[in-house]
Structures are given as structure tokens and as C-alpha cells.
Design a protein around this motif. Structure first.
Motif, PDB file in Angstrom:
ATOM      1  N   UNK A 129     -18.071  -8.357  -9.325  1.00 47.54           N
ATOM      2  CA  UNK A 129     -17.044  -7.458  -9.400  1.00 47.54           C
ATOM      3  C   UNK A 129     -16.066  -7.705  -8.565  1.00 47.54           C
ATOM      4  N   UNK A 130     -15.965  -8.477  -7.366  1.00 52.22           N
ATOM      5  CA  UNK A 130     -15.313  -9.303  -6.655  1.00 52.22           C
ATOM      6  C   UNK A 130     -14.002  -9.758  -7.760  1.00 52.22           C
ATOM      7  N   UNK A 189       0.392  -0.854  -0.201  1.00 51.62           N
ATOM      8  CA  UNK A 189       0.181   0.006   0.076  1.00 51.62           C
ATOM      9  C   UNK A 189       1.153   1.085   0.249  1.00 51.62           C
ATOM     10  N   UNK A 190       2.185   0.933   0.347  1.00 52.28           N
ATOM     11  CA  UNK A 190       3.010   2.405   0.264  1.00 52.28           C
ATOM     12  C   UNK A 190       4.590   2.228  -0.611  1.00 52.28           C
ATOM     13  N   UNK A 191       4.020   2.039  -1.616  1.00 51.79           N
ATOM     14  CA  UNK A 191       5.374   2.141  -2.829  1.00 51.79           C
ATOM     15  C   UNK A 191       5.650   3.573  -2.263  1.00 51.79           C
ATOM     16  N   UNK A 198     -10.409  -5.019  -3.585  1.00 49.85           N
ATOM     17  CA  UNK A 198     -10.292  -6.117  -3.443  1.00 49.85           C
ATOM     18  C   UNK A 198     -11.182  -6.535  -2.183  1.00 49.85           C
ATOM     19  N   UNK A 199      -9.649  -5.570  -1.210  1.00 47.75           N
ATOM     20  CA  UNK A 199     -10.264  -5.442   0.263  1.00 47.75           C
ATOM     21  C   UNK A 199     -11.326  -4.718  -0.017  1.00 47.75           C
ATOM     22  N   UNK A 200     -11.733  -3.376  -0.592  1.00 48.56           N
ATOM     23  CA  UNK A 200     -13.225  -2.525  -0.681  1.00 48.56           C
ATOM     24  C   UNK A 200     -14.707  -3.345  -1.104  1.00 48.56           C
ATOM     25  N   UNK A 215     -14.903   1.481   6.541  1.00 49.88           N
ATOM     26  CA  UNK A 215     -13.459   1.123   6.527  1.00 49.88           C
ATOM     27  C   UNK A 215     -13.826   1.257   4.395  1.00 49.88           C
ATOM     28  N   UNK A 216     -15.204   0.921   4.403  1.00 47.60           N
ATOM     29  CA  UNK A 216     -15.214   0.903   2.593  1.00 47.60           C
ATOM     30  C   UNK A 216     -15.870   1.536   2.760  1.00 47.60           C
TER      31      UNK A 216
END
Length: 551
Positions: A476-477, A212-214, A496-498, A531-532
Motif C-alpha cells: 500500500x505504501x 499540509x496547509x495550502x 504515505x506518512x500514515x 499519530x497514525x
């Protein structure tokens, strides 16, 4: 040890047992030819949620542990109880709640003395002293020890306190202030659910944070979090260092440690943990007994350790060698960031998609708050629930006009011939068909809810609506999973997480007996939706920034 040996230094690992039974992992680093016998050994102590890795991860050219070892010092790196390297006890297991019944008070009373005695016994340096360097909670534990166990003051030649966390009643961090404001709800909930461990380190967590943090992204989620937690310092920002750090941190801590800090923030007094408000008031630590010569370093733009609190508590210390402020307060930078943020919010509100995401976020965050306040403040919970319901109704009304945009999208998508994989095209095509069925059903539900349409079984239409919603999210997932396997983009992982969270939420709206329908409490739905929604907001803003940069 792998990090140490990788760059040609000598690394050793030890286990030190404290007087109350905790087994601490301690690492040691020296240059290949060994330390200079004329130099005292050095103890480095990490901060909250940190570990010995924090002093090593940015590499041999910059990391303090390497630099000290290169200069000939015998460097010892402690891992205080509860982090990834110190999860053992002579009797207790980390799965026992009793294992986590400690704060930074016990770290100062038991962990530091045990390691200092072990160092002196192992090195047998004729001076019988060490140098001490602590960061954040490493300074908290230090002042606990030196004010409570004055015998150990004689065992420390000189101390360096970086970002000393002693008085914290003037926190400027919006992240921490939000947690403090809601602590009366969060902490009882943590205790009720027996949540005793905080942010345990794992390979999965580490990999997710690094993905998540490139480092090539200057405003990735980690940078944003650091800015809002510690204060913005763009001139010293190193995204490569941040990515290396999140590979090892957070490393775990006790929830009780955080609550102890919360007590210090609330009452402005540096004292041992107060078990309850009705107990006898605990006396503050006697900082005047901490007479080791000490150098103190603090940031002018540190949003956790306010400069005025540093000056306040150091007035009680009898032997300060240096009080050094680092950096300047950047009010101009803060104003710039506030202006930029407000412009982005206005841009979002100007468009339908952005406005929907903000309304959705408000809907679920207030639903979460309503659930959390249900027991402690029913009146406030009811008001929050009404607000959440009104936001949900607003979204439902706005969806009445989604048919034409959806039709235009479906016509341009066709059978998915432009997708990189035929299965993705097929899934996308079927998803569009389901969405076209969903919108008319959603309208019927809206008409029924507002008493504009009478039907024999309104619940049946709600169930059909939820089933179509679940099917759409599931497809969609699947599509996003295929896309991530083919493209391997960070945004797809977030999608995917959302969507997984949305699927869990959608399934909960089904009738009891279907999937997990009806099993969630209000705050569960609020948390999942919040969170979503926040992930959706992040994606929306990130994509707009990418478009601006490419134009």
C-alpha cells in the motif's frame, strides 16, 4: 535579509554577543534613502518559537517592519538565543545540553540589554533611547528586563506590548491545557531522554507544513491548530499569511522556556525559574519597577492570554499609557463550532469506517498514556492498558465481517486496469490477494485467542498474521508513493506518512529477530499508533467534507 532586499529596502545583518556568551543574529531594515534622523530606532522582539522573519513574511503592504521602515524608522529585529539565527556561543555548541540551559529570564537579563546597547552604540542617536515593540514572549522578556534592570528603563522612550505573556493561570486553549495536565509525565520524560531543544527549524519541516496547509483550504491543519491554540478568529483569518508564517516558524526554542511558562501557569506568579520544589522559593519580578510608558494590546478571544490576567498584572505597572482590548469574545462562534464538531463525530459513529477509526484512536492513545504512566502511576497505567486491550479486541471482532466488503472491492478493482499506471495496478492486485489471505488468518487468531479453536502452535499463526499485515502495508505504501508522484496531491503525502507509521508498528509485532520485532516499548507503540490514527481521522473527515462540498 533576502526578504528585506527583495522589496527595495536596505537590510543588514549583525552578530551581537551577550554577557553570557551567546551570539545573537540581529537584522536591520531601513528605507533606501536611510532612516529619518529625528526618529528613534525601533526594536522588534518576536515570540516563543519565532524569529525576526515573523515581522516580515506577510509582505511590504502589511508587515510591521516594512511599514515602520517606510515611515522613516531605523528598525532592528532581534533573534533571541536558540532560534534558527542565534545558534552560536563563544564556547558551547547547540549539541551541548548546556547550550539550552536557559529560559526567557536569560533573554530578558542578557539578550535584550546586549542588543539595546549595540543599537544605541551603532546609531549614536542623541536621545540615547529606543522604541520597543514585543509580541508574546517578547513582552515576557521585556518585563523581566525592566523589572530587574531598571537602568534600561531610561533607554526606552516608549514600549508596545502585544499579547503580553505575564500571567497565564487562566489559559482557555484545549491544546495547552492538555499539555499542562500531562506535564508531570511529559517533562520528566523530556529530561530523562535529554530532550533540551524544541522544534528546531529545518527545510524539511518547513516544506511539510506548507504542503499540509495550502491557502486554498480554509480548514487546513494549521488553521485548526491555530484555532485551538490561540482561539478562533474567522473574520481575521488569512490562510496565505499562515502558510507564509509556517515557512519560517517554528524556529526553535529551549524546552526549559516552555517549562518556565508551565510554572507560571501552575502557580499564577510571574517570577524567575524555580529549579525544584525543594529549593528556596524565588521572589516574583517587581513589576512596579517597570516604569517605561507602555501601550498594552490584548485579544478578548485570546485563549492563551486571558483578559482578566492582563488587567491583573497591569495593575502593578506604574506608567500605562493605553490598555487596549482587541476584538470580542465569540461565545456564539464557539458554540457553533462545538455543535459542528459533535455532528461530525456522530456522522463518523454512524458508519463502520468512522467508528473503527475512533476506536483505533482510543486504543493507541490509551496505550501511549499507559506507557507514559508505567513508572509514575502503575495503577493508572494498568487501567489504561486494560482499556486499550478491550478497544483492540473490539476492532478485531468487527474485522470478522470484513471479508464480503473486501471481496466486493476486489471484484470492482479487478487487475487494476483503471489505475493511471500499470505498476500501480499490479501492486494493487497483489495487495488485494494478500488482504484476502490476511482476513482468514485474522479469524483463526481471533478464535484461538477466545479459546474457540485449539492448535499446536498458536504463536505461528500470530507470526503469519503479522507478516501478512506488514506485506499489505508495504505494498500500500508503494502504491501511495506512485500515486503521489503521478498526482501530487497533499492527501497522498499524508497517506504515505500514515502508512509508514503503520509499517513501523506492524514490524514491531513480529517475533524478535524478524525486522525490528519486539524492540519497542508500550509507549513507543502507543505514540506511533496514536499519530497514525489521528492522521487517519483527519483524512476521513477531510474527504467527507470534500464530498459534501462537491454534492
Amino acid at each position: 535579509i533576502e526578504l528585506i532586499n527583495k522589496y527595495g529596502y536596505r537590510g543588514q545583518a549583525y552578530t551581537v554577543t551577550t554577557a553570557d556568551g551567546y551570539k545573537l543574529g540581529v537584522h536591520r531594515i531601513t528605507r533606501k534613502q536611510g532612516p529619518d534622523p529625528d526618529r528613534l530606532p525601533v526594536l522588534l522582539v518576536h515570540g516563543l518559537l519565532g524569529s525576526s522573519s515573523d515581522w516580515l513574511v506577510i509582505g511590504p503592504e502589511d508587515a510591521l517592519a516594512y511599514q515602520l521602515a517606510k515611515a522613516g524608522y531605523d528598525v532592528w529585529l532581534i533573534n533571541t538565543r536558540g532560534n534558527r539565527y542565534s545558534r552560536q556561543h563563544v564556547q558551547l555548541s547547540p549539541s551541548d545540553a548546556a547550550f539550552w540551559n536557559f529560559t526567557w529570564h536569560e533573554k530578558g537579563i542578557y539578550d535584550l540589554p546586549a542588543v539595546i546597547d549595540y543599537m544605541l552604540n551603532d546609531t549614536k542617536h542623541p536621545a540615547g533611547q529606543i522604541y520597543y515593540i514585543g509580541y508574546s514572549e517578547g513582552t515576557t522578556a521585556y518585563f523581566v528586563m525592566t523589572s530587574s534592570l531598571p537602568a534600561y528603563n531610561r533607554k526606552i522612550r516608549l514600549a508596545h506590548a502585544l499579547a503580553p505573556s505575564v500571567l497565564l493561570d487562566s489559559v482557555r486553549s484545549p491544546v495547552l491545557n492538555s499539555l499542562v495536565d500531562n506535564a508531570q509525565v511529559i517533562m520528566p520524560l523530556a529530561f530523562t531522554t535529554n530532550l533540551v531543544e524544541l522544534l528546531r527549524w529545518s527545510e524539511q519541516q518547513s516544506g511539510m507544513l506548507q504542503t499540509m496547509c495550502p491557502p486554498e483550504s480554509k480548514r487546513n491543519p494549521c488553521v485548526v491548530l491555530f484555532d485551538n491554540l490561540f482561539g478562533p478568529n474567522p473574520e481575521s483569518l488569512d490562510t496565505n499569511a499562515i502558510q507564509s508564517l509556517v515557512g519560517h516558524c517554528p524556529s526553535g526554542a529551549a524546552v526549559k522556556e516552555v517549562y518556565h511558562y508551565h510554572q507560571v501557569i501552575q502557580n499564577g506568579i510571574f517570577r524567575p525559574y524555580q529549579e525544584s520544589a525543594v529549593d528556596r522559593i524565588v521572589a516574583p519580578y517587581n513589576l512596579s519597577a517597570s516604569d517605561v510608558p507602555v501601550h498594552i494590546y490584548y485579544g478578548m478571544n485570546d485563549w492563551i492570554i486571558h483578559p482578566k490576567n492582563v488587567r491583573k498584572f497591569t495593575a502593578a505597572l506604574p506608567n500605562i499609557r493605553e490598555l487596549r482590548a482587541v476584538g470580542v469574545y465569540r461565545s456564539d462562534y464557539v458554540r457553533h463550532k462545538m455543535s459542528k464538531m459533535l455532528n461530525e463525530i456522530c456522522d463518523m459513529l454512524d458508519g463502520y469506517t468512522g467508528r473503527d477509526k475512533i476506536i483505533r484512536t482510543l486504543c493507541y492513545t490509551t496505550k501511549l498514556a499507559s506507557g507514559l504512566y508505567a513508572q509514575s502511576d502503575p495503577g493508572r497505567a494498568k487501567k489504561l492498558a486494560i482499556f486499550s486491550s478491550k478497544m483492540s479486541q473490539t476492532r478485531a471482532t468487527l474485522r470478522l465481517f470484513d471479508d464480503l466488503p473486501m471481496l466486493a472491492y476486489s471484484l470492482s478493482y479487478g487487475c487494476g486496469s483503471k489505475e493511471p499506471d500499470r505498476w500501480m495496478g499490479l501492486i494493487g492486485f497483489v495487495t488485494n490477494l494478500i488482504d484476502h489471505a490476511y482476513y482468514p488468518v485474522d479469524k483463526i487468531c481471533w478464535l484461538i485467542e477466545h479459546n474457540l479453536l485449539n492448535v499446536e502452535n498458536p504463536t505461528r499463526w500470530d507470526t503469519i498474521n503479522s507478516m501478512l499485515w506488514v506485506a499489505s502495508i508495504y505494498l500500500n505504501l508503494m502504491n501511495q508513493a506512485f500515486r503521489m508522484l503521478l498526482i501530487k496531491q497533499r492527501m497522498e503525502a499524508i497517506s504515505i506518512l500514515r502508512l509508514s507509521l503503520d509499517l513501523v508498528h506492524a514490524g514491531s509485532t513480529l517475533p524478535k529477530g524478524m525486522l525490528w520485532g519486539g524492540r519497542f516499548q508500550t509507549w513507543h507503540v502507543g505514540l506511533i499508533g496514536s499519530i497514525s490514527s489521528l492522521l487517519g481521522l483527519y483524512q476521513y473527515v477531510a474527504k467527507k467534507r470534500i464530498v459534501k462540498q462537491s454534492s
